[in-house]
Every structure is written in structure tokens, then in C-alpha cells.
Design an enzyme around this catalytic site. Sequence first.
Site, mmCIF file in Angstrom:
data_model
loop_
_atom_site.group_PDB
_atom_site.id
_atom_site.type_symbol
_atom_site.label_atom_id
_atom_site.label_comp_id
_atom_site.label_asym_id
_atom_site.label_seq_id
_atom_site.Cartn_x
_atom_site.Cartn_y
_atom_site.Cartn_z
ATOM 1 N N ASN A 7 6.290 18.710 9.877
ATOM 2 C CA ASN A 7 6.433 17.267 10.048
ATOM 3 C C ASN A 7 7.739 16.823 9.379
ATOM 4 O OD1 ASN A 7 6.265 14.494 9.903
ATOM 5 N ND2 ASN A 7 4.147 14.440 9.174
ATOM 6 N N ARG A 92 5.531 17.672 14.659
ATOM 7 C CA ARG A 92 5.383 16.234 14.894
ATOM 8 C C ARG A 92 6.712 15.696 15.423
ATOM 9 N NH1 ARG A 92 5.389 11.393 10.571
ATOM 10 N NH2 ARG A 92 4.993 9.726 12.043
ATOM 11 N N HIS A 182 2.907 5.967 15.168
ATOM 12 C CA HIS A 182 1.766 6.291 14.285
ATOM 13 C C HIS A 182 0.541 6.721 15.095
ATOM 14 C CE1 HIS A 182 3.126 3.604 10.651
ATOM 15 N NE2 HIS A 182 3.665 4.810 10.608
ATOM 16 N N HIS A 210 -2.980 1.049 9.611
ATOM 17 C CA HIS A 210 -2.350 2.116 8.837
ATOM 18 C C HIS A 210 -1.256 1.492 7.965
ATOM 19 C CE1 HIS A 210 -1.131 6.228 7.958
ATOM 20 N NE2 HIS A 210 0.122 5.800 8.067
ATOM 21 N N LEU A 211 -1.469 1.533 6.656
ATOM 22 C CA LEU A 211 -0.531 0.895 5.727
ATOM 23 C C LEU A 211 0.057 1.937 4.785
ATOM 24 C CD1 LEU A 211 -2.760 -2.205 4.780
ATOM 25 C CD2 LEU A 211 -1.008 -2.074 6.575
ATOM 26 N N GLY A 212 1.224 2.441 5.126
ATOM 27 C CA GLY A 212 1.928 3.386 4.255
ATOM 28 C C GLY A 212 3.315 2.833 4.022
ATOM 29 N N ASN A 213 4.315 3.713 3.979
ATOM 30 C CA ASN A 213 5.688 3.212 3.943
ATOM 31 C C ASN A 213 6.001 2.492 5.237
ATOM 32 O OD1 ASN A 213 7.576 3.196 1.929
ATOM 33 N ND2 ASN A 213 7.561 5.444 1.828
ATOM 34 N N ARG A 243 11.000 -2.319 6.199
ATOM 35 C CA ARG A 243 11.201 -2.878 7.549
ATOM 36 C C ARG A 243 10.556 -4.260 7.659
ATOM 37 N NH1 ARG A 243 9.004 2.249 10.803
ATOM 38 N NH2 ARG A 243 9.033 3.328 8.828
ATOM 39 N N ILE A 333 -1.141 2.761 1.106
ATOM 40 C CA ILE A 333 -1.591 1.447 0.621
ATOM 41 C C ILE A 333 -3.034 1.199 1.057
ATOM 42 C CG2 ILE A 333 -1.159 -1.051 0.698
ATOM 43 C CD1 ILE A 333 1.818 -0.376 1.303
ATOM 44 N N GLY A 334 -3.323 1.464 2.325
ATOM 45 C CA GLY A 334 -4.674 1.226 2.862
ATOM 46 C C GLY A 334 -5.736 2.044 2.148
ATOM 47 N N ASN A 336 -5.482 3.207 -1.001
ATOM 48 C CA ASN A 336 -5.484 3.102 -2.471
ATOM 49 C C ASN A 336 -5.451 1.689 -3.033
ATOM 50 O OD1 ASN A 336 -5.274 5.983 -3.282
ATOM 51 N ND2 ASN A 336 -3.460 5.870 -1.978
ATOM 52 N N GLU A 386 -2.604 13.312 9.788
ATOM 53 C CA GLU A 386 -1.908 13.523 11.066
ATOM 54 C C GLU A 386 -1.770 15.009 11.374
ATOM 55 O OE1 GLU A 386 1.103 11.301 9.189
ATOM 56 O OE2 GLU A 386 1.264 9.857 10.834
HETATM 57 P P1 AMP Z 1 2.431 6.794 2.743
HETATM 58 O O1 AMP Z 1 3.657 6.494 3.544
HETATM 59 O O2 AMP Z 1 1.173 6.745 3.538
HETATM 60 O O3 AMP Z 1 2.547 8.045 1.914
HETATM 61 O O4 AMP Z 1 2.292 5.591 1.697
HETATM 62 C C1 AMP Z 1 3.229 5.431 0.682
HETATM 63 C C2 AMP Z 1 3.025 4.087 -0.002
HETATM 64 O O5 AMP Z 1 1.676 3.961 -0.477
HETATM 65 C C3 AMP Z 1 3.879 3.938 -1.261
HETATM 66 O O6 AMP Z 1 5.118 3.403 -0.952
HETATM 67 C C4 AMP Z 1 3.081 2.983 -2.088
HETATM 68 O O7 AMP Z 1 3.567 1.679 -1.842
HETATM 69 C C5 AMP Z 1 1.680 3.032 -1.545
HETATM 70 N N1 AMP Z 1 0.691 3.422 -2.564
HETATM 71 C C6 AMP Z 1 0.385 4.653 -3.014
HETATM 72 N N2 AMP Z 1 -0.558 4.579 -3.980
HETATM 73 C C7 AMP Z 1 -0.857 3.275 -4.127
HETATM 74 C C8 AMP Z 1 -1.768 2.541 -4.971
HETATM 75 N N3 AMP Z 1 -2.556 3.143 -5.852
HETATM 76 N N4 AMP Z 1 -1.803 1.188 -4.819
HETATM 77 C C9 AMP Z 1 -1.017 0.558 -3.929
HETATM 78 N N5 AMP Z 1 -0.148 1.196 -3.123
HETATM 79 C C10 AMP Z 1 -0.077 2.528 -3.220
#
Ligand code: AMP
Length: 405
Positions: A7, A92, A182, A210-213, A243, A333-334, A336, A386
Site C-alpha cells: 500500500n 492498493r 476510500h 471514515h475519519l483518518g488523515n 484538505r 479519528i473515528g 479513537n 483495507e
Molecule cells: P489514519 O489516517 O486512519 O491513520 O488516521 C490518522 C489520524 O487519526 C491522525 O492524524 C490523528 O488525527 C487521528 N487520531 C489517532 N489517534 C487519535 C486519538 N486517540 N484521538 C483523536 N484522533 C486520533
Amino acid sequence: MKILVLNCGSSTLKFELIETGGPSSSIGEHRKLARGIVERIGNTASLRFEPASSPKKEESTLVRDHGEAVGKVIEWLKSYPELRTFDAVGHRVVHGGDQFTSSVLIDERVINTLDSLCDIAPLHNPTSVSGIRAARTLLGGAIPMVAAFDTSFHRTIPDQASTYAIPHELSLKHHIRRYGFHGLAHQYAALRYSELTGTPRERVNVVTIHLGNGCSACAIRDGRSVDTSMGFTPLEGLVMGTRSGDLDPALVSYLAKEERVDVAEVEIWLNKRSGLLGISGFSNDMRELIAAYEANPRARLAVEVFCYRARKYLGAYLAVLGAAEAVIFSGGIGENSPLVRQKICENMEWCGLQLDAPANAATLGKDGRISAPDSKLNAFVIRSDEELIIARETALLVGTGGHHV
Ligand code: AMP
């Protein structure tokens, strides 16, 4: 069947070696044999390798490009007798364009088509293509390889949701539509939900968030994507780490004129300097923004705008689906942040959604239900995977001889 999943991100390479239980096996029947990541490619990179049954290894060394990173991963796997052989490689690839509507077995023709797609996905596809080329060079043509696309899950989105209201000739001429991204993450969330709840896959009706970067939402009806928030590029939709997501398109030329830069520069701002980072002025990391929430008004504003946008999409997709059974949160984020989940879902009892506060607070980095026992609309946290979808797709195509485009 043992599958190496690669990936490639913009400056990272994540990998997993997965023993699949076959294409129709359940998630629990897959075994993760090893995983790892190469970060800061193009620089002195940090490399982490984690075999399931041996101690993990870390090192720091110059890794010039994704090709070298793939070389490092293969070199390292070869140093363990139990990891040195695998049956296929799954890659990927972010953008499949119009040409790839499902995963494909990779050959030269596929690689050339992927190369031509780099024009519409300049930030994402070139790294995948260089990873594919490096793997073919290092492993030879004999080992089958599959490309799994972030766009393919969304090919079921109907025209009314995928069409932009611009002159239609232009859409046709330039292949402009909502592609959505995604897809592997949303597909995994739907699959895991079906297994967790015993719902047949073709009867899954959920909104996945889906809430990540990067962040996106998806409306899934009868197990298929019917709308998603990312569009022609992964810039549209939710507020993300850097973004902007949705905005008035007139802002692009306005900012270019007022700041005396060209529109390409503004597009870079919208991709790299906006979102949580842009609003807060100091971080794209939700953990830091939540820590500063009380003391720093701009951190607070960033969190509020982020949650409000996600909530707005949740409302829209509940309207799209009509009969949703659940809202599913995934991504860093979603998975954690109970605070973010609570803000997105608060005061939605009117539509049957009520979170269980203790369950929400306790569900961190693991799968679980976070809605109250009598909530009509459920809420779940599902840890994104993924790589598992890529491994399943690869096993499916390699097992059946696959199909070429
Ligand atoms: P990902 O792209 O799915 O790896 O998500 C990365 C993002 O998850 C990071 O930029 C953080 O903002 C967020 N994150 C990770 N751990 C936590 C947490 N305990 N609380 C809030 N946001 C988190």
C-alpha cells in the site's frame, strides 16, 4: 494462499503478509503473518517490520523512492524462512478511472493504462505505479499481482449522484464524474458489520464514516455504495487533516486573483494547507486539537467545523438511504475519538440514533457497538482493514485465473 499486500502512500509504504482463508472466508479466517511500514520515503526513512511470531525490527536508512522501499520490504521478508514465499501480491491503487471498475490481474497493458491515469490522480497513482513496477522487477513476472482500487466499490453509484451539474459535454469529454475514494475502507466496514451483526452482505444498509488523515462518508444500500463524499478527486466532501473538503468553487479563482498566484497553487493550498491544519493554524492531528480545545479558540473551531461537516453528510445519507440500520465510524479519528463521535451524533434521537455514552467512551481502537440498547438506528466502531480487502480480492482473482481488462 499467502498474499503480500503493498500500500503505497505519498511518502509511505505499508505492507502486510496475509494468509487468506479463501475468497469467501470470513474475516476471522485470515491470518496476519507480518506487517510493517516504511515512512519518509525520499529521505532518511524509518522502517518498521513486525512479524507475528518474531520480535519487531526497526531501522533508519536512506530510501530514495517507492521502488527502493519495496526492495527493502522484500529483502527483509526473505530473511525469515517462514515469510520468504508467498503466492501473489496485491497492490492498493487509489484511482481506477473509467477503465477499471473492479480489481484486475496486472500485466504490462494494465501498468500502461495506470500510467495514463496519473494525469487525473497526480498525487496518488504515480507512487502505486512505481511500487508495482519495482515489485515486478524484484520478483519477476511469474508471481501474479493484482491491483485493487479505491474507486471500484463506488462504481455502483447511480448517475444522479455521480453526475456534476456542469455542461454535460465537458463531463463526457474529460471523464468527469464522482469517482469516490476510500472504497476499500468502506467495503471492509460493510463486510465487518455484516459479520458482527449476522446481516447478509446484500442486505447491509448503513452510513460509513471514515475519519483518518483523509475523511469520507459513504451511503451503502443493499451492500453497495450509492453515494460518497469524495468526488472527481479525494479533495471533495468532509473536512480532513489538510484538505478543505467542500467549498464554493468560485473561491479558487477569487483566491488566485487576490493572492496573485495561479489556480494550481490554490489547489495545493486546498490539499495541503487547509482542513484541520488550515483552520487551527498549527496542527492536522485531531489529538493535538482536542488537547487544545478549551484553551485555543481556533483549535476548537477546527474541531467544530470538522464534526459539523460530518454530521451534515450523515443527515444527507440517512435521507438518501431512507432505511439505514447503522452508522459506522472507522479511521484513526473515528476509531479513537469518543468526543468526535459524540459531536457528530448528538441530539439525533429524533431519527432514532442514541449513543450509549459509556460504550462510546470505552470503544477505543477496537470494534464495538456504541449506540444505546434501544436505539433504533445503531452506531458501531469498526477498525479499518483495507489490506484484508486487497488480500481477498487478490486471492479471488489469482484463484480463478482472474480477468484482464
Ligand atoms: P489514519 O489516517 O486512519 O491513520 O488516521 C490518522 C489520524 O487519526 C491522525 O492524524 C490523528 O488525527 C487521528 N487520531 C489517532 N489517534 C487519535 C486519538 N486517540 N484521538 C483523536 N484522533 C486520533
